[in-house]
Scaffold this active site. Structure first.
Site, PDB file in Angstrom:
ATOM      1  N   HIS A 103     -32.742  10.802  -6.311  1.00 42.19           N
ATOM      2  CA  HIS A 103     -34.093  10.200  -7.270  1.00 42.19           C
ATOM      3  C   HIS A 103     -33.381   9.387  -8.210  1.00 42.19           C
ATOM      4  O   HIS A 103     -34.263   9.265  -9.237  1.00 42.19           O
ATOM      5  CB  HIS A 103     -35.041  11.515  -7.575  1.00 42.19           C
ATOM      6  N   SER A 131     -24.742 -15.225 -20.675  1.00 37.62           N
ATOM      7  CA  SER A 131     -25.829 -15.705 -20.610  1.00 37.62           C
ATOM      8  C   SER A 131     -25.941 -16.990 -21.198  1.00 37.62           C
ATOM      9  O   SER A 131     -25.261 -17.117 -22.353  1.00 37.62           O
ATOM     10  CB  SER A 131     -27.018 -14.529 -21.219  1.00 37.62           C
TER      11      SER A 131
END
Ligand code: ARG
Length: 499
Positions: free
Chosen positions: A173, A294
Protein backbone atom coordinates in the site's frame (compact mmCIF):
# COMPACT_ATOMS: atom_id res chain seq x y z
CA UNK A 1 -19.09 17.68 -58.33
CA UNK A 2 -18.01 15.89 -61.48
CA UNK A 3 -19.23 12.39 -62.30
CA UNK A 4 -16.59 9.71 -62.09
CA UNK A 5 -16.51 9.01 -65.81
CA UNK A 6 -15.61 12.63 -66.51
CA UNK A 7 -12.37 12.30 -64.59
CA UNK A 8 -9.72 11.58 -67.21
CA UNK A 9 -8.54 7.96 -67.17
CA UNK A 10 -5.03 7.52 -66.09
CA UNK A 11 -2.99 4.45 -66.83
CA UNK A 12 -0.41 4.89 -64.13
CA UNK A 13 -0.12 4.21 -60.42
CA UNK A 14 -0.30 7.15 -58.06
CA UNK A 15 3.29 8.17 -58.57
CA UNK A 16 3.57 7.35 -62.24
CA UNK A 17 4.35 3.60 -61.98
CA UNK A 18 2.10 1.08 -63.65
CA UNK A 19 0.38 -1.07 -61.03
CA UNK A 20 0.83 -4.85 -61.30
CA UNK A 21 -2.31 -6.04 -59.59
CA UNK A 22 -4.80 -4.95 -62.24
CA UNK A 23 -6.39 -6.87 -65.09
CA UNK A 24 -9.20 -6.23 -67.51
CA UNK A 25 -11.46 -7.69 -64.87
CA UNK A 26 -10.37 -5.04 -62.38
CA UNK A 27 -10.94 -2.49 -65.10
CA UNK A 28 -8.45 -0.85 -67.42
CA UNK A 29 -8.93 2.46 -65.67
CA UNK A 30 -6.44 2.59 -62.80
CA UNK A 31 -7.55 3.27 -59.29
CA UNK A 32 -7.96 6.96 -58.55
CA UNK A 33 -4.49 8.26 -57.66
CA UNK A 34 -5.77 9.72 -54.42
CA UNK A 35 -7.10 6.31 -53.38
CA UNK A 36 -4.12 4.38 -54.72
CA UNK A 37 -1.88 6.55 -52.63
CA UNK A 38 -4.14 6.52 -49.57
CA UNK A 39 -4.48 2.74 -49.60
CA UNK A 40 -0.79 2.02 -50.10
CA UNK A 41 1.31 0.65 -47.26
CA UNK A 42 4.51 1.06 -49.27
CA UNK A 43 6.19 3.56 -46.98
CA UNK A 44 5.64 1.46 -43.85
CA UNK A 45 6.41 -1.75 -45.72
CA UNK A 46 9.88 -0.69 -46.75
CA UNK A 47 11.10 -2.06 -43.43
CA UNK A 48 10.03 -5.49 -44.70
CA UNK A 49 11.99 -5.42 -47.97
CA UNK A 50 14.72 -7.82 -46.83
CA UNK A 51 12.21 -10.24 -45.37
CA UNK A 52 10.20 -10.14 -48.60
CA UNK A 53 13.32 -10.81 -50.67
CA UNK A 54 14.26 -13.79 -48.49
CA UNK A 55 10.73 -15.19 -48.85
CA UNK A 56 10.94 -14.76 -52.63
CA UNK A 57 14.36 -16.42 -52.73
CA UNK A 58 12.99 -19.46 -50.90
CA UNK A 59 9.97 -19.46 -53.18
CA UNK A 60 11.88 -19.36 -56.50
CA UNK A 61 14.40 -21.92 -55.22
CA UNK A 62 11.48 -24.23 -54.51
CA UNK A 63 9.87 -23.49 -57.89
CA UNK A 64 13.17 -24.52 -59.48
CA UNK A 65 13.34 -27.69 -57.39
CA UNK A 66 9.89 -28.89 -58.44
CA UNK A 67 10.39 -27.97 -62.09
CA UNK A 68 7.98 -25.02 -62.22
CA UNK A 69 10.99 -22.89 -63.21
CA UNK A 70 13.79 -23.98 -65.52
CA UNK A 71 17.22 -24.01 -63.89
CA UNK A 72 18.13 -20.99 -66.05
CA UNK A 73 15.10 -18.93 -65.02
CA UNK A 74 15.55 -19.97 -61.40
CA UNK A 75 19.18 -18.85 -61.50
CA UNK A 76 18.29 -15.49 -63.07
CA UNK A 77 15.59 -14.84 -60.52
CA UNK A 78 17.86 -15.82 -57.66
CA UNK A 79 20.67 -13.61 -58.94
CA UNK A 80 18.35 -10.63 -59.29
CA UNK A 81 16.85 -11.20 -55.84
CA UNK A 82 20.29 -11.58 -54.21
CA UNK A 83 21.39 -8.43 -55.97
CA UNK A 84 18.40 -6.56 -54.51
CA UNK A 85 19.12 -8.08 -51.08
CA UNK A 86 22.74 -6.89 -51.24
CA UNK A 87 21.52 -3.43 -52.17
CA UNK A 88 18.99 -3.50 -49.31
CA UNK A 89 21.81 -4.48 -46.92
CA UNK A 90 23.79 -1.46 -48.11
CA UNK A 91 20.70 0.75 -47.89
CA UNK A 92 20.90 1.24 -51.62
CA UNK A 93 17.69 -0.44 -52.71
CA UNK A 94 15.56 2.39 -54.03
CA UNK A 95 12.15 1.10 -55.02
CA UNK A 96 9.69 3.38 -56.81
CA UNK A 97 6.67 4.02 -54.59
CA UNK A 98 3.92 3.50 -57.20
CA UNK A 99 2.73 0.11 -55.95
CA UNK A 100 0.31 -0.84 -53.22
CA UNK A 101 3.05 -2.35 -51.09
CA UNK A 102 6.72 -3.26 -51.00
CA UNK A 103 5.93 -6.79 -52.17
CA UNK A 104 4.58 -5.62 -55.51
CA UNK A 105 7.25 -2.96 -55.77
CA UNK A 106 9.85 -5.74 -55.57
CA UNK A 107 8.03 -7.82 -58.19
CA UNK A 108 7.87 -4.74 -60.41
CA UNK A 109 11.60 -4.17 -60.02
CA UNK A 110 12.30 -7.79 -60.83
CA UNK A 111 10.22 -7.60 -63.98
CA UNK A 112 11.92 -4.41 -65.07
CA UNK A 113 15.29 -6.11 -64.56
CA UNK A 114 14.48 -9.51 -66.07
CA UNK A 115 11.57 -8.95 -68.44
CA UNK A 116 9.41 -12.04 -68.91
CA UNK A 117 11.38 -14.13 -66.41
CA UNK A 118 10.35 -11.69 -63.66
CA UNK A 119 6.72 -12.43 -64.44
CA UNK A 120 7.26 -16.01 -63.22
CA UNK A 121 8.13 -15.16 -59.62
CA UNK A 122 4.52 -15.03 -58.47
CA UNK A 123 3.77 -18.59 -59.68
CA UNK A 124 1.80 -20.47 -57.01
CA UNK A 125 1.93 -17.51 -54.66
CA UNK A 126 -0.40 -14.77 -53.52
CA UNK A 127 0.53 -11.65 -51.65
CA UNK A 128 -1.57 -13.05 -48.87
CA UNK A 129 0.91 -15.83 -48.08
CA UNK A 130 3.81 -13.61 -49.16
CA UNK A 131 2.95 -10.81 -46.70
CA UNK A 132 2.31 -13.25 -43.88
CA UNK A 133 5.71 -14.88 -44.51
CA UNK A 134 7.57 -11.57 -44.53
CA UNK A 135 5.83 -10.50 -41.33
CA UNK A 136 6.67 -13.75 -39.57
CA UNK A 137 10.31 -13.49 -40.59
CA UNK A 138 10.40 -9.93 -39.28
CA UNK A 139 8.62 -10.62 -36.01
CA UNK A 140 10.70 -13.76 -35.39
CA UNK A 141 13.92 -11.81 -35.88
CA UNK A 142 12.77 -8.98 -33.60
CA UNK A 143 11.54 -11.44 -30.97
CA UNK A 144 15.06 -12.86 -30.89
CA UNK A 145 16.57 -9.38 -30.55
CA UNK A 146 14.21 -8.60 -27.67
CA UNK A 147 14.97 -11.93 -26.00
CA UNK A 148 18.70 -11.20 -26.18
CA UNK A 149 18.23 -7.82 -24.48
CA UNK A 150 15.87 -9.21 -21.85
CA UNK A 151 18.41 -11.93 -21.04
CA UNK A 152 21.20 -9.35 -20.82
CA UNK A 153 19.15 -7.15 -18.48
CA UNK A 154 18.38 -10.12 -16.23
CA UNK A 155 22.09 -10.91 -16.10
CA UNK A 156 22.84 -7.26 -15.26
CA UNK A 157 20.29 -7.30 -12.41
CA UNK A 158 21.67 -10.62 -11.11
CA UNK A 159 25.15 -9.13 -11.13
CA UNK A 160 23.98 -6.05 -9.25
CA UNK A 161 22.18 -8.29 -6.75
CA UNK A 162 25.42 -10.19 -6.11
CA UNK A 163 27.24 -6.97 -5.27
CA UNK A 164 24.51 -5.27 -3.24
CA UNK A 165 24.54 -5.22 0.59
CA UNK A 166 21.93 -2.59 1.58
CA UNK A 167 18.75 -3.40 3.52
CA UNK A 168 15.62 -1.53 2.49
CA UNK A 169 11.98 -1.38 3.51
CA UNK A 170 9.59 -3.36 1.30
CA UNK A 171 6.22 -1.72 0.77
CA UNK A 172 2.58 -2.70 0.77
CA UNK A 173 0.00 0.00 0.00
CA UNK A 174 3.08 2.25 -0.48
CA UNK A 175 3.52 2.14 3.29
CA UNK A 176 6.70 0.72 4.79
CA UNK A 177 6.00 -2.94 5.53
CA UNK A 178 8.97 -5.22 6.26
CA UNK A 179 12.75 -5.13 5.85
CA UNK A 180 14.27 -6.89 2.85
CA UNK A 181 17.71 -6.89 1.33
CA UNK A 182 18.18 -4.65 -1.69
CA UNK A 183 19.34 -7.83 -3.37
CA UNK A 184 15.91 -9.33 -2.73
CA UNK A 185 14.25 -6.19 -4.12
CA UNK A 186 16.38 -6.48 -7.26
CA UNK A 187 15.12 -10.01 -7.81
CA UNK A 188 11.56 -8.70 -7.37
CA UNK A 189 12.27 -6.12 -10.09
CA UNK A 190 13.72 -8.78 -12.35
CA UNK A 191 11.03 -11.45 -12.08
CA UNK A 192 8.34 -9.68 -14.17
CA UNK A 193 11.01 -9.06 -16.80
CA UNK A 194 11.88 -12.76 -16.73
CA UNK A 195 8.21 -13.69 -17.17
CA UNK A 196 7.89 -11.23 -20.05
CA UNK A 197 10.89 -13.03 -21.57
CA UNK A 198 8.95 -16.30 -21.24
CA UNK A 199 6.07 -14.63 -23.08
CA UNK A 200 8.48 -13.70 -25.88
CA UNK A 201 9.69 -17.26 -26.01
CA UNK A 202 6.09 -18.48 -26.27
CA UNK A 203 5.46 -15.94 -29.05
CA UNK A 204 8.25 -17.61 -31.03
CA UNK A 205 6.32 -20.89 -30.97
CA UNK A 206 3.37 -19.11 -32.57
CA UNK A 207 5.35 -18.07 -35.65
CA UNK A 208 7.22 -21.30 -36.26
CA UNK A 209 5.18 -22.44 -39.28
CA UNK A 210 5.65 -21.20 -42.84
CA UNK A 211 2.70 -19.65 -44.72
CA UNK A 212 4.31 -19.80 -48.20
CA UNK A 213 2.27 -21.87 -50.62
CA UNK A 214 -1.05 -21.08 -48.95
CA UNK A 215 -1.81 -18.88 -51.96
CA UNK A 216 -4.76 -16.54 -51.77
CA UNK A 217 -6.83 -18.79 -49.51
CA UNK A 218 -6.83 -22.43 -50.63
CA UNK A 219 -3.37 -23.50 -51.77
CA UNK A 220 -2.55 -24.19 -55.43
CA UNK A 221 -3.09 -26.86 -58.06
CA UNK A 222 0.57 -26.58 -59.04
CA UNK A 223 2.98 -29.23 -57.66
CA UNK A 224 4.80 -27.08 -55.09
CA UNK A 225 6.88 -28.34 -52.15
CA UNK A 226 5.85 -26.43 -49.03
CA UNK A 227 8.15 -28.45 -46.80
CA UNK A 228 11.10 -27.19 -48.83
CA UNK A 229 10.24 -23.49 -48.50
CA UNK A 230 9.60 -24.03 -44.78
CA UNK A 231 13.04 -25.64 -44.43
CA UNK A 232 14.79 -22.94 -46.48
CA UNK A 233 13.35 -20.22 -44.24
CA UNK A 234 14.09 -22.27 -41.10
CA UNK A 235 10.48 -22.71 -40.05
CA UNK A 236 9.52 -25.98 -38.34
CA UNK A 237 6.85 -26.92 -40.90
CA UNK A 238 4.33 -25.44 -43.36
CA UNK A 239 1.15 -23.99 -41.82
CA UNK A 240 -1.80 -26.39 -41.58
CA UNK A 241 -4.71 -24.73 -43.41
CA UNK A 242 -4.39 -22.15 -46.17
CA UNK A 243 -7.63 -20.30 -45.44
CA UNK A 244 -6.71 -19.92 -41.77
CA UNK A 245 -3.13 -18.96 -42.59
CA UNK A 246 -3.84 -15.94 -44.78
CA UNK A 247 -6.04 -14.31 -42.15
CA UNK A 248 -3.91 -15.33 -39.17
CA UNK A 249 -2.21 -12.54 -37.24
CA UNK A 250 -2.27 -14.33 -33.90
CA UNK A 251 1.53 -14.42 -33.93
CA UNK A 252 1.50 -10.62 -34.01
CA UNK A 253 -0.84 -10.53 -31.03
CA UNK A 254 1.50 -12.77 -29.05
CA UNK A 255 4.47 -10.65 -30.11
CA UNK A 256 2.76 -7.36 -29.16
CA UNK A 257 1.53 -8.89 -25.90
CA UNK A 258 5.02 -10.05 -24.97
CA UNK A 259 6.42 -6.64 -25.95
CA UNK A 260 3.82 -4.89 -23.82
CA UNK A 261 4.68 -7.21 -20.94
CA UNK A 262 8.36 -6.22 -21.15
CA UNK A 263 7.39 -2.55 -21.16
CA UNK A 264 4.98 -2.94 -18.25
CA UNK A 265 7.63 -4.75 -16.20
CA UNK A 266 10.09 -1.95 -16.93
CA UNK A 267 7.52 0.72 -16.14
CA UNK A 268 6.93 -0.75 -12.67
CA UNK A 269 10.65 -0.94 -12.01
CA UNK A 270 10.84 2.68 -13.19
CA UNK A 271 8.05 3.69 -10.80
CA UNK A 272 10.12 2.37 -7.87
CA UNK A 273 13.27 4.13 -9.03
CA UNK A 274 11.33 7.40 -9.46
CA UNK A 275 9.86 7.17 -5.95
CA UNK A 276 12.98 5.86 -4.25
CA UNK A 277 15.18 8.56 -5.75
CA UNK A 278 12.91 11.33 -4.49
CA UNK A 279 13.83 13.30 -1.36
CA UNK A 280 10.82 11.73 0.38
CA UNK A 281 12.29 8.21 0.15
CA UNK A 282 15.96 8.82 -0.64
CA UNK A 283 16.76 5.09 -0.87
CA UNK A 284 18.23 5.26 -4.38
CA UNK A 285 20.83 7.69 -5.72
CA UNK A 286 20.73 8.72 -9.36
CA UNK A 287 24.15 9.23 -10.91
CA UNK A 288 24.78 12.51 -12.70
CA UNK A 289 25.04 10.79 -16.06
CA UNK A 290 21.40 9.65 -15.94
CA UNK A 291 19.84 12.68 -14.29
CA UNK A 292 17.99 15.52 -15.98
CA UNK A 293 17.71 19.10 -14.82
CA UNK A 294 14.92 21.64 -14.86
CA UNK A 295 14.94 24.63 -17.19
CA UNK A 296 13.90 26.87 -14.30
CA UNK A 297 14.63 25.28 -10.93
CA UNK A 298 18.38 25.16 -10.41
CA UNK A 299 18.24 22.62 -7.59
CA UNK A 300 16.61 19.81 -9.60
CA UNK A 301 18.03 16.39 -10.37
CA UNK A 302 15.19 14.56 -12.05
CA UNK A 303 14.65 10.90 -12.98
CA UNK A 304 13.37 11.72 -16.52
CA UNK A 305 14.84 8.58 -18.06
CA UNK A 306 12.73 6.38 -15.80
CA UNK A 307 9.65 8.54 -16.31
CA UNK A 308 10.11 8.08 -20.06
CA UNK A 309 10.50 4.32 -19.65
CA UNK A 310 7.19 4.38 -17.78
CA UNK A 311 5.59 6.77 -20.28
CA UNK A 312 6.68 4.92 -23.39
CA UNK A 313 5.06 1.73 -22.17
CA UNK A 314 1.74 3.35 -23.08
CA UNK A 315 2.51 3.04 -26.78
CA UNK A 316 3.39 -0.65 -26.33
CA UNK A 317 -0.03 -1.22 -24.80
CA UNK A 318 -1.59 0.86 -27.59
CA UNK A 319 0.10 -1.33 -30.23
CA UNK A 320 -1.36 -4.43 -28.62
CA UNK A 321 -4.84 -2.92 -28.37
CA UNK A 322 -4.55 -1.72 -31.98
CA UNK A 323 -3.84 -5.25 -33.21
CA UNK A 324 -6.51 -6.85 -31.04
CA UNK A 325 -9.07 -4.41 -32.37
CA UNK A 326 -7.90 -4.85 -35.96
CA UNK A 327 -8.45 -8.61 -35.84
CA UNK A 328 -11.65 -8.58 -33.83
CA UNK A 329 -14.69 -9.57 -35.87
CA UNK A 330 -12.85 -10.07 -39.18
CA UNK A 331 -14.39 -12.75 -41.36
CA UNK A 332 -12.34 -15.86 -42.10
CA UNK A 333 -9.62 -15.50 -44.72
CA UNK A 334 -7.65 -12.47 -45.88
CA UNK A 335 -9.10 -9.00 -45.42
CA UNK A 336 -7.34 -5.83 -46.43
CA UNK A 337 -7.85 -4.45 -42.93
CA UNK A 338 -4.86 -6.60 -42.03
CA UNK A 339 -2.54 -4.31 -43.98
CA UNK A 340 -3.05 -1.81 -41.18
CA UNK A 341 -1.09 -3.99 -38.78
CA UNK A 342 2.17 -2.47 -40.05
CA UNK A 343 2.78 0.41 -37.67
CA UNK A 344 1.83 -1.52 -34.54
CA UNK A 345 3.97 -4.50 -35.54
CA UNK A 346 6.97 -2.63 -36.87
CA UNK A 347 6.85 -0.09 -34.06
CA UNK A 348 6.88 -2.57 -31.19
CA UNK A 349 10.46 -3.82 -31.29
CA UNK A 350 12.13 -0.37 -31.46
CA UNK A 351 10.00 0.72 -28.51
CA UNK A 352 10.84 -2.34 -26.41
CA UNK A 353 14.51 -2.42 -27.38
CA UNK A 354 14.80 1.30 -26.68
CA UNK A 355 13.38 0.94 -23.17
CA UNK A 356 15.50 -2.14 -22.41
CA UNK A 357 18.59 -0.31 -23.64
CA UNK A 358 17.79 2.76 -21.53
CA UNK A 359 17.33 0.75 -18.34
CA UNK A 360 20.49 -1.27 -19.00
CA UNK A 361 22.48 1.92 -19.60
CA UNK A 362 21.12 3.53 -16.44
CA UNK A 363 21.65 0.63 -14.02
CA UNK A 364 25.39 1.22 -13.41
CA UNK A 365 24.48 4.78 -12.38
CA UNK A 366 22.01 3.72 -9.67
CA UNK A 367 23.03 2.92 -6.11
CA UNK A 368 21.26 2.31 -2.83
CA UNK A 369 21.85 4.88 -0.09
CA UNK A 370 22.54 2.60 2.84
CA UNK A 371 22.04 5.26 5.52
CA UNK A 372 18.69 6.43 4.15
CA UNK A 373 17.50 2.85 3.74
CA UNK A 374 18.46 2.07 7.35
CA UNK A 375 16.71 5.21 8.56
CA UNK A 376 13.52 3.85 6.99
CA UNK A 377 13.76 0.76 9.23
CA UNK A 378 15.17 2.38 12.38
CA UNK A 379 11.98 2.74 14.42
CA UNK A 380 11.49 -1.03 14.39
CA UNK A 381 7.88 -0.83 13.20
CA UNK A 382 8.75 -2.76 10.03
CA UNK A 383 9.97 -5.61 12.26
CA UNK A 384 6.69 -5.86 14.22
CA UNK A 385 5.67 -9.07 12.41
CA UNK A 386 9.03 -10.62 13.31
CA UNK A 387 8.34 -9.83 16.96
CA UNK A 388 4.91 -11.49 16.76
CA UNK A 389 6.54 -14.53 15.11
CA UNK A 390 9.09 -14.66 17.96
CA UNK A 391 6.15 -15.18 20.33
CA UNK A 392 4.59 -17.76 18.00
CA UNK A 393 7.88 -19.69 18.18
CA UNK A 394 7.28 -19.84 21.93
CA UNK A 395 3.85 -21.38 21.45
CA UNK A 396 1.69 -18.23 21.57
CA UNK A 397 -1.24 -18.36 19.09
CA UNK A 398 -0.53 -15.98 16.21
CA UNK A 399 -3.59 -13.77 16.72
CA UNK A 400 -2.73 -13.28 20.40
CA UNK A 401 0.90 -12.46 19.54
CA UNK A 402 -0.23 -10.07 16.80
CA UNK A 403 -2.51 -8.18 19.22
CA UNK A 404 0.19 -8.04 21.91
CA UNK A 405 2.74 -6.52 19.52
CA UNK A 406 0.08 -4.09 18.23
CA UNK A 407 -0.42 -3.01 21.85
CA UNK A 408 3.34 -2.42 22.28
CA UNK A 409 3.47 -0.37 19.08
CA UNK A 410 0.60 1.74 20.34
CA UNK A 411 2.11 2.16 23.82
CA UNK A 412 5.46 3.16 22.33
CA UNK A 413 3.80 5.69 20.04
CA UNK A 414 1.74 7.16 22.91
CA UNK A 415 4.87 7.36 25.06
CA UNK A 416 6.74 9.25 22.35
CA UNK A 417 9.10 6.36 21.64
CA UNK A 418 9.34 3.56 19.05
CA UNK A 419 9.16 -0.21 18.92
CA UNK A 420 12.93 -0.28 18.55
CA UNK A 421 13.52 1.64 21.76
CA UNK A 422 10.50 0.85 23.92
CA UNK A 423 12.40 -1.77 25.95
CA UNK A 424 11.41 -5.04 27.57
CA UNK A 425 9.82 -3.46 30.64
CA UNK A 426 7.03 -1.79 28.66
CA UNK A 427 6.82 -4.66 26.17
CA UNK A 428 6.23 -7.26 28.87
CA UNK A 429 3.19 -5.31 30.03
CA UNK A 430 1.61 -6.34 26.72
CA UNK A 431 2.84 -9.92 26.85
CA UNK A 432 5.13 -11.74 29.29
CA UNK A 433 6.97 -13.40 26.39
CA UNK A 434 8.22 -10.07 25.04
CA UNK A 435 11.59 -10.18 26.80
CA UNK A 436 14.98 -8.89 25.66
CA UNK A 437 15.67 -12.00 23.65
CA UNK A 438 12.40 -11.66 21.74
CA UNK A 439 13.05 -7.96 21.17
CA UNK A 440 16.39 -8.91 19.57
CA UNK A 441 14.54 -9.75 16.36
CA UNK A 442 13.94 -6.04 15.85
CA UNK A 443 17.42 -5.70 14.36
CA UNK A 444 16.67 -5.40 10.60
CA UNK A 445 19.46 -7.80 9.51
CA UNK A 446 18.13 -10.46 11.84
CA UNK A 447 14.62 -10.00 10.51
CA UNK A 448 15.89 -10.36 6.95
CA UNK A 449 18.02 -13.43 7.73
CA UNK A 450 15.23 -15.11 9.71
CA UNK A 451 12.95 -15.47 6.68
CA UNK A 452 14.22 -18.75 5.29
CA UNK A 453 10.93 -19.87 3.77
CA UNK A 454 11.01 -20.47 0.01
CA UNK A 455 10.72 -17.08 -1.69
CA UNK A 456 11.87 -15.36 1.51
CA UNK A 457 14.62 -12.88 2.28
CA UNK A 458 17.49 -14.76 3.95
CA UNK A 459 20.80 -14.51 2.10
CA UNK A 460 20.72 -18.18 1.24
CA UNK A 461 17.16 -18.17 -0.10
CA UNK A 462 17.77 -14.93 -2.01
CA UNK A 463 20.90 -16.50 -3.45
CA UNK A 464 18.71 -19.28 -4.86
CA UNK A 465 16.49 -16.62 -6.41
CA UNK A 466 19.45 -14.90 -8.05
CA UNK A 467 20.50 -18.31 -9.36
CA UNK A 468 17.03 -18.77 -10.82
CA UNK A 469 17.33 -15.41 -12.60
CA UNK A 470 20.64 -16.43 -14.10
CA UNK A 471 19.15 -19.73 -15.27
CA UNK A 472 16.22 -17.93 -16.94
CA UNK A 473 18.62 -15.44 -18.56
CA UNK A 474 20.62 -18.36 -19.91
CA UNK A 475 17.54 -20.15 -21.28
CA UNK A 476 16.21 -17.00 -22.92
CA UNK A 477 19.49 -16.17 -24.61
CA UNK A 478 19.70 -19.77 -25.79
CA UNK A 479 16.18 -19.48 -27.28
CA UNK A 480 17.32 -16.30 -29.06
CA UNK A 481 20.38 -18.04 -30.47
CA UNK A 482 18.18 -20.73 -31.99
CA UNK A 483 16.50 -18.11 -34.19
CA UNK A 484 18.37 -17.66 -37.47
CA UNK A 485 19.31 -14.09 -38.28
CA UNK A 486 18.19 -12.66 -41.62
CA UNK A 487 21.84 -12.75 -42.69
CA UNK A 488 22.04 -16.45 -41.79
CA UNK A 489 18.90 -17.13 -43.84
CA UNK A 490 20.45 -15.33 -46.81
CA UNK A 491 23.67 -17.34 -46.44
CA UNK A 492 21.71 -20.60 -46.28
CA UNK A 493 19.75 -19.71 -49.41
CA UNK A 494 22.97 -18.85 -51.26
CA UNK A 495 24.49 -22.15 -50.22
CA UNK A 496 21.42 -24.05 -51.36
CA UNK A 497 22.22 -22.96 -54.92
CA UNK A 498 20.05 -23.51 -58.00
CA UNK A 499 18.32 -26.89 -57.66
N1 ARG B 1 -1.01 -4.73 -49.40
C1 ARG B 1 -1.46 -5.77 -48.56
C2 ARG B 1 -0.56 -5.88 -47.35
O1 ARG B 1 0.54 -5.43 -47.44
C3 ARG B 1 -1.51 -7.08 -49.23
C4 ARG B 1 -2.72 -7.29 -50.01
C5 ARG B 1 -2.89 -8.66 -50.37
N2 ARG B 1 -4.04 -9.05 -51.03
C6 ARG B 1 -4.91 -8.40 -51.76
N3 ARG B 1 -5.76 -9.06 -52.39
N4 ARG B 1 -5.01 -7.11 -51.85
O2 ARG B 1 -0.93 -6.43 -46.36
Amino acid sequence: MRKAEEIPPCCEGHDGQESIARTNATGTTPMLPVLASWSSSFVDDLALAREDLLGSLAHVTMLGAVGLLTPGDCARLRDALFDMLDRADRDELHLPPGEEDVHMAIEGELTRALGDVGKRVHTARSRNDQVSTALRLHVRDRCAAMLREVAALLADLAQWADEETAIVPAFTHRQRAQPVSARFLLVAWAMPIARAGEALRFALTQMSACPLGSGACSGTSLPIDRALTARLLRFDAPTVNALDTVGDRDFELDFAWAGARVLLALSRLAADVIDFSSQEFGYVRLGDAISAGSSMMPQKKNPDIFELVRGKSALGVANLVHLLTLVKGLPTGYNRDLQDDRRAVLGTAPLVLGALGAVRAAIPHLSFDDARCRAGLADGATQATDLAEALVKRGVPFREAYRAVGAVVRAARDGGTTLATVGAVRAREAHPGLDDEALGVLVPERAVEAKRSTGGTSSEVTGTQVGHLRAVAHELSFAAQEVPSLAALAAGLREEGVP
